[in-house]
Scaffold this motif. Structure first.
Motif, short mmCIF file in Angstrom:
data_model
loop_
_atom_site.label_atom_id
_atom_site.label_comp_id
_atom_site.label_asym_id
_atom_site.label_seq_id
_atom_site.Cartn_x
_atom_site.Cartn_y
_atom_site.Cartn_z
N SER A 142 0.87 -1.30 -0.03
CA SER A 142 0.14 0.16 -0.01
C SER A 142 0.84 1.26 -0.05
CB SER A 142 -0.90 -0.02 1.30
OG SER A 142 -0.25 -0.02 2.36
N GLU A 143 0.28 2.27 -0.49
CA GLU A 143 1.25 3.69 -0.79
C GLU A 143 1.13 4.30 0.61
OE1 GLU A 143 -0.67 5.64 -3.53
OE2 GLU A 143 -0.32 4.76 -5.22
N HIS A 144 2.16 5.20 0.85
CA HIS A 144 2.36 5.75 2.02
C HIS A 144 1.63 7.20 1.89
CE1 HIS A 144 5.87 3.64 4.04
NE2 HIS A 144 5.67 3.12 2.67
N VAL A 145 0.43 7.01 2.19
CA VAL A 145 -0.50 8.37 1.96
C VAL A 145 -0.72 8.87 3.41
CG1 VAL A 145 -2.73 9.16 1.08
CG2 VAL A 145 -1.44 7.47 0.00
N GLU A 146 -0.51 10.15 3.46
CA GLU A 146 -0.80 11.03 4.89
C GLU A 146 -2.24 10.66 5.23
OE1 GLU A 146 -0.43 13.64 8.14
OE2 GLU A 146 1.13 12.91 6.95
N SER B 276 -3.32 7.65 6.44
CA SER B 276 -3.54 6.27 6.22
C SER B 276 -2.43 5.22 6.82
CB SER B 276 -3.76 5.73 4.74
OG SER B 276 -2.14 6.10 4.09
N SER C 50 0.34 2.12 5.92
CA SER C 50 0.76 1.60 4.84
C SER C 50 1.12 -0.07 5.07
CB SER C 50 2.12 2.24 4.31
OG SER C 50 3.00 2.27 5.34
N ASN D 111 0.64 6.31 9.02
CA ASN D 111 1.35 7.45 8.28
C ASN D 111 0.64 8.76 8.37
OD1 ASN D 111 3.40 6.43 6.69
ND2 ASN D 111 1.78 5.00 5.61
N ARG D 112 0.59 9.22 9.58
CA ARG D 112 0.05 10.71 9.89
C ARG D 112 1.14 11.65 10.54
NH1 ARG D 112 -5.29 12.03 13.22
NH2 ARG D 112 -6.03 13.90 11.96
N ASN E 62 1.19 10.75 14.17
CA ASN E 62 0.51 9.42 13.93
C ASN E 62 -0.84 9.12 14.83
OD1 ASN E 62 2.33 8.93 11.62
ND2 ASN E 62 4.11 8.69 13.35
N GLN F 76 -7.88 0.14 9.15
CA GLN F 76 -6.90 -0.36 8.33
C GLN F 76 -5.97 -1.31 9.31
OE1 GLN F 76 -5.58 3.39 6.77
NE2 GLN F 76 -5.83 2.53 4.68
#
Length: 261
Positions: A2-6, A8, A10, A23-24, A29, A38
């Motif tokens: 999975s992508e490193h998206v703010e 979310s 990963s 990833n926050r 975080n 997730q």
């Protein structure tokens, strides 16, 4: 992957090791309901995938592992009962069948501390801090905070953390037995945790999972029952193909090749 998206979580797998990253970083975080869901889903995936033999949990950025649940989202629960029955990320981590390692790269506060305590092994950076700050806001932790702290650091130290809400640093956490190891920087903690995870992933997978079950039993059973349970688990492991492969490799002076059978 999975992508490193703010905002979310990963998920990556390499060398039989799953790395789960919160990833926050702009919010230390802190866990939102979406992120919690997730985590729950990824923990389920780890349990079901035989290609995963160990799990590393960490946070994005150099400041924070996880600052706990996002306080700003807690009033979104319409009733206390809905809050009580929300999908719990600590429960999901605790429900992992595979060995788990927390790579603590900064703050581990509230639910973040509970998440790290839900892992089997904790490795922290020198800048890490640990706290159960809920009492400062009028409540207490609900993901196993007291039980885990008492088992990790003893009743008096647990009381100090739970009743003041004040943080302790990595050095004190190491002295108290809250963590296993301290590395110099936040950038070094994830690679170190992944190294340990890869070492575990090279061991017989059924034996590693059984060792985890055995550790849980040791905390929850009377001594004689725990010893008998351990003996039963040993017998189960001894009957596996991996155990036969281990004995054959020892006799043949070679590295064993384990198949999780």
């Amino acid at each position: 992957m999975s992508e490193h998206v703010e905002g979310s979580v990963s998920f990556e797998v390499s060398d039989f090791v799953a790395t789960v990253t919160l990833n926050r970083p702009t919010k230390l975080n802190a866990m939102t309901p979406m992120m919690a869901a997730q985590v729950v889903e990824y923990m389920k995936r780890c349990n079901e995938d035989d290609a995963i033999r160990a799990v590393v949990l960490t946070g994005a950025g150099p400041k924070s592992f996880c600052a706990g649940s996002d306080i700003g989202t807690l009033d979104d629960y319409t009733t206390p009962w809905n809050f009580r029955n929300r999908p719990d990320y600590c429960d999901a981590v605790r429900g992992l069948l595979k060995p788990s390692i927390a790579a603590i790269n900064g703050y581990a506060f509230g639910g973040g501390l509970e998440t790290s305590l839900s892992c089997d092994i904790r490795i922290a950076s020198a800048n890490a801090q640990f706290a159960a700050p809920e009492i400062k806001l009028g409540w207490i932790g609900g993901g196993g905070m007291a039980a885990f702290l008492v088992n990790s650091i003893g009743a008096s130290n647990a009381a100090l953390m739970l009743m003041t809400g004040d943080p302790i640093d990595a050095e004190r956490a190491l002295q108290w037995g809250l963590i296993s190891e301290v590395v110099e920087s936040a950038e070094q903690v994830l690679p170190r945790a992944q190294d340990v995870a890869r070492t575990i992933a090279q061991r017989a997978p059924i034996a590693a999972e059984t060792a985890k079950s055995n550790l849980h039993a040791a905390f929850n059973m009377p001594l004689e029952n725990a010893i008998q349970y351990e003996r039963d688990l040993q017998t189960i492991c001894f009957a596996t193909d991996d155990a036969r492969e281990g004995r054959a490799a020892f006799k043949e002076k070679r590295q064993p090749v384990f198949s999780r059978k």
